[in-house]
Design an enzyme around this catalytic site. Structure first.
Site, PDB file in Angstrom:
ATOM      1  N   LYS A 191       1.002   7.485  -4.143  1.00 49.48           N
ATOM      2  CA  LYS A 191       0.635   8.910  -4.189  1.00 49.48           C
ATOM      3  C   LYS A 191       1.274   9.531  -5.420  1.00 49.48           C
ATOM      4  O   LYS A 191       2.418   9.178  -5.784  1.00 49.48           O
ATOM      5  CB  LYS A 191       1.162   9.584  -2.921  1.00 49.48           C
ATOM      6  N   SER A 239      -2.166  15.707   3.151  1.00 43.60           N
ATOM      7  CA  SER A 239      -2.348  15.745   1.718  1.00 43.60           C
ATOM      8  C   SER A 239      -2.563  14.358   1.091  1.00 43.60           C
ATOM      9  O   SER A 239      -3.014  14.276  -0.055  1.00 43.60           O
ATOM     10  CB  SER A 239      -1.146  16.399   1.042  1.00 43.60           C
ATOM     11  N   SER A 245       1.142  14.563   6.720  1.00 41.27           N
ATOM     12  CA  SER A 245       0.299  14.280   5.560  1.00 41.27           C
ATOM     13  C   SER A 245      -0.089  12.838   5.340  1.00 41.27           C
ATOM     14  O   SER A 245      -0.849  12.561   4.419  1.00 41.27           O
ATOM     15  CB  SER A 245       0.981  14.791   4.282  1.00 41.27           C
TER      16      SER A 245
END
Lengths: 95, 487
Positions: free
Chosen positions: B75, B150, B174
């Site tokens: 990420k 996210s 997330s």
């Protein structure tokens, strides 16, 4: 409901500026969230009933100072700096 | 089947090299990423260079980690030395990391090969992966739907077969919510079991780095690699972290599974039915179901948003355009004016809202009734879970109330969005480990997910329970945009 005065004061602390429409939208959103957050006021917590387990000092790291990050590495994302300092160049209206 | 073990076997027996495997994945990414936007940065040269080093190791050493030579993705709020870490924000668009995150270093030390950086909501704040500056990521099951957020890019990549595994971050669900939306597995570890050093912080007492994989076995392998004490993160615990992967047996007879009605109240009927089928499975294998009460759980979301916004507003004070990050190009009259213009231009509206709310909750006149109250309530909620775990070994719940929402879903109110976190945020509030895995499909073929939460450092129990379910009941998952892991 958040007042305009509160909103402007918070924006000043936050160092963020908003257009008029953005301010109105943000105030509406904030008021909704604050209203949602007000739920915590329903709970009675004069004295907490649960005592968290204490963390033994053995479980956390020792307080040993390490080496500082080199200055040039610290300055590398800021355009290089000057004499080891971060620089904010004057950029007035007449410049 | 574990993809990591499958690839590891191929690599160790010489059937394929890491360079070849990496090239296969780079080709897949080239083909599918334009549709998914799962990756915001693909790093072919970096990946091939790492893969070549792995091939040297594999040719010389007999005992290697299962992760050696296997590609992965990160990420884009995880630092890698010398590479941009943007958090999908204008504020950090050109920021180059000056060190590598500890969890990432651990994977690199085991021979992981990094394919690229994945898409996320700006600064990891969001539930639909649609607020970042590189555009929304898409769900491989339906390109018109969100992959969740996210860590939406991570979930999309693993689900579509363009990353064998990824590292995401979980502050309020997330990784677990996107795992549920995309039919993959994610573990939010016990707070303090994985170093946060190198994770661009959102809310310090909630953030955790989390593996996102296609199977429970893979999740256990990755967790074992990244967990452990780190002197750079003072909140990591010094303890003996027993490897979880070797102990996966699927034996769950006598396991006590807690169910709380509160977690089912906000979920759809389809989701609840799917999760209850998992309950039936566990009972059929000898587990015991225990009803648990969490008296303060109804306050979990308000507590989370008060404390989360407070921490965010404090942490985001660092973005001032002086030491790093975006700086305004407009004229300014003084330093404060420069900082204001920089933050106004550099940060998205979601970020600004949380900063503003955080300052509100921390202000002198509001601190006691919001921040202090929420902190005390947090303690009470920790107590509720502690009491519940006296009667059960883990708690089972839905992960997300519904299957994936449409990409253009706009909630009527800002608060409506928050209810999507009802089942996942409590684990972050209380520092508990939580494993999300797929448990069914809705009538449109979209994945549905369940969550297993346990006491601190019970990852082994969670993985074993998840493994037991997965090997017998895993739903048939066929994303419309994706490739098989078989090569």
């Amino acid at each position: 409901m958040i007042t305009r005065e509160e909103f402007d004061s918070i924006a000043e602390y936050a160092l963020i500026s908003f257009s008029e429409q953005e301010s109105l939208d943000m105030m509406k959103d904030m008021s909704e969230v604050i209203n949602f957050a007000n739920k915590v006021k329903e709970a009675h917590t004069d004295l907490p009933t649960y005592k968290s387990r204490s963390i033994s000092a053995e479980e956390l790291r020792e307080d040993i100072p390490g080496e500082c990050t080199p200055v040039d590495l610290l300055l590398s994302n800021s355009g290089g700096g000057e004499d080891g300092f971060f620089v904010i160049k004057r950029r007035g209206k007449n410049e | 089947m574990s993809n990591i073990l499958y690839y590891s076997t191929l690599l160790r027996t010489g059937k394929i090299s890491s360079s070849e495997l990496t090239k296969i994945y780079l080709e897949r990414i080239e083909k599918l990423n334009p549709k998914l936007n799962a990756y915001i940065k693909i790093l072919p040269e970096y990946a091939i260079a790492q893969a070549k080093k792995c091939d040297e190791i594999l040719s010389k050493e007999e005992k290697v980690s299962p992760l050696t030579g296997v590609p992965m993705a990160l990420k884009d709020n995880l630092s890698v030395l010398g590479l941009n870490t943007t958090c999908c924000s204008k504020m950090l668009e050109n920021f180059k990391s000056t060190f590598t995150a500890t969890a990432v270093t651990k994977l690199f030390d085991k021979g992981a090969v990094m394919l690229g950086k994945t898409n996320l909501d700006e600064f990891a704040m969001g539930s639909y992966c649609n607020t970042g500056i590189y555009g929304p990521a898409r769900n491989p099951y339906d390109l018109g739907k969100s992959p969740g957020g996210s860590s939406g890019g991570n979930a999309s990549a693993v689900s579509a077969g363009i990353a064998p595994y990824t590292l995401g971050t979980d502050t309020g669900g997330s990784t677990r919510q996107p795992a549920s939306y995309c039919g993959i597995v994610a573990l939010k570890p016990t707070y303090g079991s994985v170093s946060r050093y190198g994770l661009l912080t959102l809310a310090s007492s909630f953030d955790q780095i989390a593996p996102m994989t296609s199977t429970v076995t893979d999740c256990a392998i990755v967790y074992d690699a990244i967990c452990g004490h780190d002197p750079e993160d003072m909140m990591t615990f010094k303890r003996n972290y027993e490897p979880t992967y070797p102990k996966l047996s699927g034996e769950i007879k006598g396991l006590r599974i807690g169910i709380s009605d509160d977690f089912f109240a906000t979920s759809s009927t389809e989701t609840n039915d799917s999760v209850m089928k998992a309950v039936d499975f566990y009972v059929s294998k000898g587990a015991e179901i225990v009803k648990v009460k969490l008296p303060h759980i109804k306050y979990a979301l308000p507590i989370y948003y008060i404390l989360g916004c407070a921490e965010i507003s404090s942490n985001f004070g660092r973005f001032d355009g002086i030491r790093y990050g975006y700086k305004t190009s407009l004229p300014y009259k003084d330093v404060d004016d420069m900082i204001t213009k920089t933050r106004t231009e550099g940060l998205g509206m979601d970020i600004k809202r949380r900063i503003m709310l955080g300052i509100y909750f921390l202000s002198k006149q509001n601190y006691k009734e919001y921040f202090q109250k929420a902190s005390m309530m947090r303690n009470e909620l920790i107590g509720d879970f502690s009491n519940a775990f006296n009667t059960c070994d883990l708690i089972l719940s839905p992960t997300s109330p519904t299957s994936a929402v449409s990409l253009d879903f706009t909630p009527e109110t800002i608060v409506e969005k928050y209810y999507a976190d009802a089942c996942v945020a409590p684990a972050n509030l209380c520092g508990l480990p939580a494993l999300a895995l797929p448990c069914g499909l809705d009538k449109n073929g979209m994945p549905l997910g369940m969550q297993l939460m346990g006491p601190n450092f019970s990852e082994g129990t969670l993985f074993n329970a998840g493994y037991a379910f997965e090997r017998e009941c895993s739903p048939e998952l066929n994303p419309t945009t994706g490739v098989n892991y078989d090569i």
